[in-house]
Design an enzyme around this catalytic site. Sequence first.
Site, PDB file in Angstrom:
ATOM      1  N   LYS A 127      81.116  45.220 -22.966  1.00  0.00           N
ATOM      2  CA  LYS A 127      82.567  45.149 -23.164  1.00  0.00           C
ATOM      3  C   LYS A 127      83.009  46.408 -23.871  1.00  0.00           C
ATOM      4  O   LYS A 127      82.199  47.059 -24.547  1.00  0.00           O
ATOM      5  CB  LYS A 127      82.930  43.938 -24.026  1.00  0.00           C
ATOM      6  N   GLY A 241      99.255  36.230 -18.757  1.00  0.00           N
ATOM      7  CA  GLY A 241      98.817  37.504 -18.183  1.00  0.00           C
ATOM      8  C   GLY A 241      98.210  37.212 -16.815  1.00  0.00           C
ATOM      9  O   GLY A 241      98.576  36.243 -16.151  1.00  0.00           O
TER      10      GLY A 241
HETATM   11  N1  GLU Z   1      87.338  41.089 -18.203  1.00  0.00           N
HETATM   12  C1  GLU Z   1      86.852  40.073 -17.306  1.00  0.00           C
HETATM   13  C2  GLU Z   1      86.037  39.059 -18.070  1.00  0.00           C
HETATM   14  O1  GLU Z   1      86.163  38.890 -19.261  1.00  0.00           O
HETATM   15  C3  GLU Z   1      86.159  40.649 -16.082  1.00  0.00           C
HETATM   16  C4  GLU Z   1      84.943  41.473 -16.358  1.00  0.00           C
HETATM   17  C5  GLU Z   1      84.390  42.204 -15.135  1.00  0.00           C
HETATM   18  O2  GLU Z   1      84.899  42.015 -14.044  1.00  0.00           O
HETATM   19  O3  GLU Z   1      83.433  42.955 -15.321  1.00  0.00           O
HETATM   20  O4  GLU Z   1      85.275  38.322 -17.493  1.00  0.00           O
END
Ligand code: GLU
Length: 437
Positions: A127, A241
Amino acid sequence: MAILAPDSTTTIPFSSNGHQDTLLELNPFLIAQRQLAEAVEILELDDATHEMLRWPMREFKFVFPVKMDDGSTRVFHGYRVQYNDARGPAKGGLRFHVQETLDTVRALAAWMTWKTAVVDIPLGGGKGGVTCNPKELSRSELERLSRGYIRRVADFIGPHNDVPAPDVYTNPQIMAWMLDEYEAISRQHLPGVITGKPIALGGSQGRADATARGGILTLREAARTLGMELQGATTAIQGYGNAGAFGHKLGAELLGLKVVAASDSRGGIYNPHGLDHDALGQWKQRTGSVVHFPGAEAVSNEELLELDVTVLMPAALESVITGHNAARVQAKIIAELANGPTTPEADHILHDKGAYVIPDFLCNAGGVTVSYFEQVQNAYNLYWTAAEVHKLLEAKMVTAYHSVREMAERMTVHNRLAAYLVSVDRVAAVMKLRGWV
Ligand code: GLU
């Protein structure tokens, strides 16, 4: 009492009652570590495995300058955490948010590790993000911020080691700028470095609504398990969102849910007769918020969570259902489209009162699952139809849901712990195969 991470940069959120325990309860990384510890104990994993899983394998924290439209330079704090890549390249979104801290990113990266494992895709967890208020930035400032971020992390990411994607307040346009910056640095086309791209730039059909679609599929399966009818079931959505708005649309279209309440950072609205998705979407587009939507009465975000509804979808940020309000949550099913909306204290309260929680890293895994499909298409340079993507996503989500349900039944534990047992076992098994532990 839990111990703060040694180099924690968490800004502990203001707590209304000021108790230290409450403050610690709200640190998402401590929550992630606590949740893991419960699973490790049941799985009887050894200390080395636990220690490897308790911490990110690598983390990057940096500052970078951005030229602002008025000629000044502002310095931003950026992060990228590669939590665990035993099962494959680190994978996870980038968040632009004022409250972004290293501990938030660590927690979200840990949850990505369990998320990719629960849907059994060959990826790890990561992340990243930038502490900023994107609403204050012009389009060109946002572009320079996005490119500046990539210049700092370009050496550490790539299709085979770490693949970012959108998260809160980032979107396909931002992914496009980031891809372009990365390819300029690499001097070759490498679309698989980032997912959630616009379709014209190698994005996947079905990626835009994938998080919500996956969540709605798990909700459908949960209702079947519980023998509940969801047609006309009252629903409240906290957060409007990408996940919340598509959760409204697909919940209505695929399951016949009646969404009676919705909220965003400015407040919430309630109409017992139901809210129309298209009309609300247009209102939000025009005014920037769901508040003051014609025909609806105002509710606060806190009140929305406690409404007498059948389904509650937290679809915003972490730690909104806590030890302080969980007893007042009335929903029968809580479908967690957000990451980390429920604290461990709240989990126990909800479980004791018989609420059925579809835990975050299962419920919202549809986004990363289609991100994985996007990478596969990029690697083949061959693109699928929306129908193909939907079919593959459904298979992944249904299998994942039932692996968690079976674990919960077999071990007589609540769904979140069951999801941890499934995922942690998978990651630990691969670390063992690699000879790490
Ligand atoms: N931000 C999204 C999540 O928390 C997608 C992450 C991604 O597609 O790599 O799952």
